[in-house]
Design an enzyme around this catalytic site. Structure first.
Site, PDB file in Angstrom:
ATOM      1  N   ASN A 170       0.420   2.652  83.319  1.00 11.26           N
ATOM      2  CA  ASN A 170       1.252   3.535  84.123  1.00 11.26           C
ATOM      3  C   ASN A 170       2.580   3.739  83.410  1.00 11.26           C
ATOM      4  OD1 ASN A 170       2.020   4.874  86.798  1.00 11.26           O
ATOM      5  ND2 ASN A 170       3.721   3.461  86.477  1.00 11.26           N
ATOM      6  N   GLU A 171       2.882   4.989  83.057  1.00  7.86           N
ATOM      7  CA  GLU A 171       4.203   5.368  82.574  1.00  7.86           C
ATOM      8  C   GLU A 171       4.730   4.509  81.428  1.00  7.86           C
ATOM      9  OE1 GLU A 171       6.890   5.594  85.920  1.00  7.86           O
ATOM     10  OE2 GLU A 171       5.858   7.330  86.739  1.00  7.86           O
ATOM     11  N   TYR A 299       8.415  13.610  89.520  1.00  9.75           N
ATOM     12  CA  TYR A 299       9.377  13.468  90.621  1.00  9.75           C
ATOM     13  C   TYR A 299      10.480  14.514  90.582  1.00  9.75           C
ATOM     14  CZ  TYR A 299       7.137   9.101  91.747  1.00  9.75           C
ATOM     15  OH  TYR A 299       6.199   8.174  92.115  1.00  9.75           O
ATOM     16  N   GLU A 354       1.069  10.599  90.705  1.00  8.44           N
ATOM     17  CA  GLU A 354       2.188  10.248  91.580  1.00  8.44           C
ATOM     18  C   GLU A 354       3.065  11.474  91.783  1.00  8.44           C
ATOM     19  OE1 GLU A 354       4.713   6.929  90.394  1.00  8.44           O
ATOM     20  OE2 GLU A 354       2.960   5.729  89.873  1.00  8.44           O
ATOM     21  N   TRP A 400       2.835   9.380  96.103  1.00 17.41           N
ATOM     22  CA  TRP A 400       3.550   8.123  95.952  1.00 17.41           C
ATOM     23  C   TRP A 400       4.566   8.048  97.057  1.00 17.41           C
ATOM     24  CZ3 TRP A 400       2.851   3.801  93.129  1.00 17.41           C
ATOM     25  CH2 TRP A 400       3.828   2.810  93.321  1.00 17.41           C
TER      26      TRP A 400
HETATM   27  C1  GBH Z   1       7.440   5.855  89.224  1.00 17.02           C
HETATM   28  O1  GBH Z   1       8.423   5.833  88.263  1.00 17.02           O
HETATM   29  C2  GBH Z   1       6.728   4.552  89.233  1.00 17.02           C
HETATM   30  O2  GBH Z   1       5.439   4.656  88.680  1.00 17.02           O
HETATM   31  C3  GBH Z   1       6.651   3.908  90.580  1.00 17.02           C
HETATM   32  O3  GBH Z   1       6.317   2.577  90.419  1.00 17.02           O
HETATM   33  C4  GBH Z   1       7.956   4.103  91.307  1.00 17.02           C
HETATM   34  O4  GBH Z   1       8.017   3.396  92.503  1.00 17.02           O
HETATM   35  C5  GBH Z   1       8.113   5.566  91.573  1.00 17.02           C
HETATM   36  O5  GBH Z   1       8.009   6.305  90.407  1.00 17.02           O
HETATM   37  C6  GBH Z   1       9.433   5.938  92.243  1.00 17.02           C
HETATM   38  O6  GBH Z   1      10.502   5.669  91.411  1.00 17.02           O
HETATM   39  O7  GBH Z   1      17.441   9.034  87.054  1.00 17.02           O
HETATM   40  O8  GBH Z   1      17.735  11.317  87.829  1.00 17.02           O
HETATM   41  O9  GBH Z   1      17.201  10.886  85.520  1.00 17.02           O
HETATM   42  C7  GBH Z   1       9.147   7.031  88.112  1.00 17.02           C
HETATM   43  C8  GBH Z   1      10.157   6.885  87.013  1.00 17.02           C
HETATM   44  C9  GBH Z   1      11.544   8.652  87.876  1.00 17.02           C
HETATM   45  C10 GBH Z   1      11.838   7.743  85.670  1.00 17.02           C
HETATM   46  C11 GBH Z   1      12.504   9.760  87.519  1.00 17.02           C
HETATM   47  C12 GBH Z   1      12.775   8.857  85.342  1.00 17.02           C
HETATM   48  C13 GBH Z   1      14.422  10.322  86.197  1.00 17.02           C
HETATM   49  C14 GBH Z   1      15.389  10.548  87.319  1.00 17.02           C
HETATM   50  N1  GBH Z   1      10.912   8.091  86.717  1.00 17.02           N
HETATM   51  N2  GBH Z   1      13.460   9.301  86.526  1.00 17.02           N
HETATM   52  S1  GBH Z   1      17.050  10.445  86.884  1.00 17.02           S
END
Ligand code: GBH
Length: 447
Positions: A170-171, A299, A354, A400
C-alpha cells in the site's frame, strides 16, 4: 438519500465492485495478543512527539476481536468487497519464525467474508514493518525486499485464491518518502537519498514477491496500490507549470513508470542523478513483472510553484477542504487516470482502492450527519464515472474507510470512517455517508 449518478452510470453495473477498506495497524488493536511481534509503528507511537496526543495502536477499533460484527455490518450496508491488510508482525514475529495464530486470524477473517458473500481483497503490507527489520535499516536495507517476498509467499500459500485480489504494497510513496525523506511516518528520517533508496527496495520487494504469489494463488488478481496527489501549477507561468510537471514525475511516475516500462522517469534521473538509488543489474526486469491491476488511492491534489532552490513548493489554497485540511478537488481524479491511459500503453485495469474524507462530525442524538463526507463521495464517484466515460478501465471503488481509525501521525484526531467509532465503548454508529452508500448500493440497476 443516495448519490447523484445518472441512470446510465457505468458505476451501476453489477460487475462494478464496491467495497470498503481498512488497514491492520489502524483498526485491529490487540497489539500484544497471540504472539504478535512489535512493528515500527508501535515503536514510533512510543517515541514522544511523533504521533498526536501520544496515541498508539491500542485500542484502535478492536477489530481483532470484533471482526465478525464488522463483517456483518459491511454486508448489511450492501458492499460487495472488503479490502483489509495483513500485519506482518503477527505472521513473522521474529526473523524466520512463522506464527500459527497469526495465520489463523486472517484465515478466519477470509472465511468469514466468504460465508457472508463478501469478496476478500488483501494488502500484504500497509506500513506495519516488523521492528527487527526496522532495526536493520528497514526499507533502506536491500535485504528487506527479500524478507518481504518470503513473507508474501507464506501468506499467499495459506490464504491461496480464497482471496480474489492481492496487493503487495500500500502506497510505497508513503513508506519511502513520508518515512525516510519527510520524517513524518515511522521511522521518521529526513534524507532525500534514503527516501529514493527505500522506494527502490519497496518496488523490488513487490516484484520479487509476485512469482510465488501467482504460484500460490493462480486464480487471484495480483497488483499494487499507489497513492497520487497530482500537482497543478499555481500560475500559468512556464516555471510553475514545469514545477508541477516535475512534482508528478517524482511523486507519481517514479512509482508507476518502473512497473510498466522498467525505467525510472527520465526527468528525475536527469535532474537528480545524485539521488538515484543503487540498482543492481536485473532489478528493473523484476520491477516490471506483470500486474493484473493498479490500485489508485486518491484524496486531494497539490498546487505548486517553482521554489527558491527547490524543485517545487506547495502553495496553500483558499479552497474547499476536508477537516484534515486537504483540498477537495475531484476533477484531479478524472484527469489523473485519463492521463495514465494516455501515457502508458500497457496500463492495467484500475481499482480505486481508497478515496475518502476526514469529516470529524460527532454523534448527536444517535446520528452522525457527515454531510461534508456525503458530498465528497458524491463528487468523487462522478469523477470516476467521467474517467470511465473517457475510456479508462476502472473496475471497482473502495471507500476509505469502513470506520474511524488510527490515522497515523494524526492519531485518533481525524475521522475517515463512514461508520463512527466510540473509542471508549467501541460502539459503531453508521453515519449519513454509510446510509448514502447503502441506499446507492441497493438501488443499482444491474445493467
Ligand atoms: C492513505 O494515505 C493511507 O493508505 C491510509 O492508511 C490513511 O488512513 C488514509 O490515506 C488517510 O490519510 O498534506 O495536503 O499535501 C494517504 C496519504 C494523503 C499522502 C494526501 C499525501 C497529501 C496531502 N496521502 N497527502 S497534503
Amino acid at each position: 438519500m443516495s448519490f447523484n449518478l445518472p441512470d446510465h452510470s457505468p458505476l451501476r453495473r453489477k460487475d462494478f465492485l464496491f467495497g470498503v477498506a481498512t488497514a491492520s495497524f489502524q483498526v485491529e488493536g490487540a497489539t500484544e495478543e497471540d504472539g504478535r511481534g512489535e512493528s515500527i509503528w508501535d515503536r514510533f507511537c512510543a517515541t514522544p512527539g511523533k504521533v498526536l496526543n501520544g496515541d498508539n495502536g491500542m485500542p484502535a477499533c478492536d477489530h481483532y476481536h470484533r471482526w465478525p460484527a464488522d463483517l456483518d455490518l459491511i454486508k448489511e450496508l450492501g458492499f460487495d468487497a472488503y479490502r483489509f491488510s495483513i500485519a506482518w508482525p503477527r505472521i513473522e514475529p521474529e526473523p524466520g519464525v512463522w506464527n500459527p495464530a497469526g495465520f489463523d486470524f486472517y484465515d478466519r477473517l477470509v472465511d468469514g467474508m466468504l460465508e457472508r458473500g463478501l469478496q476478500p481483497y488483501a494488502t500484504l503490507y500497509h506500513w506495519d514493518l516488523p521492528q527487527y527489520l526496522g532495526e536493520r535499516g528497514g526499507w533502506v536495507n536491500r535485504d528487506t525486499a527479500y524478507r518481504f517476498a518470503d513473507y508474501a509467499d507464506k501468506v499467499t500459500e495459506r490464504l491461496g485464491d480464497r482471496v480474489l485480489g492481492y496487493a503487495t504494497l500500500n502506497e510505497p510513496w508513503c513508506s519511502a518518502f513520508l518515512s525516510y525523506r519527510l520524517g513524518i511516518h515511522a521511522p521518521g528520517l529526513k534524507d532525500d537519498r534514503l527516501g529514493f533508496q527505500a522506494a527502490h527496495h519497496l518496488l523490488l520487494g513487490h516484484g520479487l514477491a509476485l512469482p510465488a504469489m501467482r504460484r500460490n494463488a493462480p486464480k487471484a488478481q495480483h497488483g499494487i496500490v499507489l497513492n497520487f496527489t497530482p500537482a497543478y501549477p499555481a500560475t500559468d507561468s512556464a516555471d510553475d507549470r514545469l514545477a508541477a510537471d516535475y512534482s508528478d514525475e517524482e511523486n507519481s511516475h517514479f512509482y508507476l513508470q518502473p512497473l510498466l516500462t522498467g525505467e525510472y522517469p527520465e526527468a528525475v534521473r536527469q535532474r537528480h542523478p545524485e539521488l538515484m538509488p543503487t540498482v543492481y543489474p536485473g532489478d528493473m526486469d523484476i520491477l516490471k513483472r506483470d500486474i493484473d491491476f493498479l490500485g489508485v488511492n486518491f484524496y486531494t491534489r497539490a498546487v505548486v510553484k517553482a521554489g527558491e532552490g527547490q524543485d517545487y513548493e506547495a502553495v496553500p489554497q483558499q479552497a474547499e477542504e476536508t477537516h484534515i485540511g486537504w483540498e477537495i478537488y475531484p476533477e484531479a481524479l478524472t484527469e489523473l487516470i485519463t492521463g495514465f491511459k494516455d501515457r502508458y500503453a500497457n496500463l492495467p485495469p484500475i481499482y480505486i482502492t481508497e478515496n475518502g474524507a476526514a469529516d470529524n462530525t460527532e454523534v448527536e442524538q444517535g446520528e452522525v450527519n457527515d454531510s461534508l463526507r456525503v458530498a465528497y463521495y458524491d463528487r468523487h464517484l462522478q469523477a470516476v464515472q467521467h474517467a470511465i466515460e473517457q475510456g479508462v478501465d476502472v473496475r471497482g471503488y473502495f471507500a476509505w474507510s469502513l470506520m474511524d481509525n488510527f490515522e497515523w501521525a494524526e492519531g485518533y484526531s481525524q475521522r475517515f470512517g463512514i461508520v463512527h467509532v466510540d473509542y471508549e465503548t467501541q460502539q459503531r454508529t453508521p453515519k449519513a455517508s454509510a446510509r448514502a452508500f447503502s441506499d446507492w448500493l441497493s438501488d443499482r440497476s444491474g445493467m
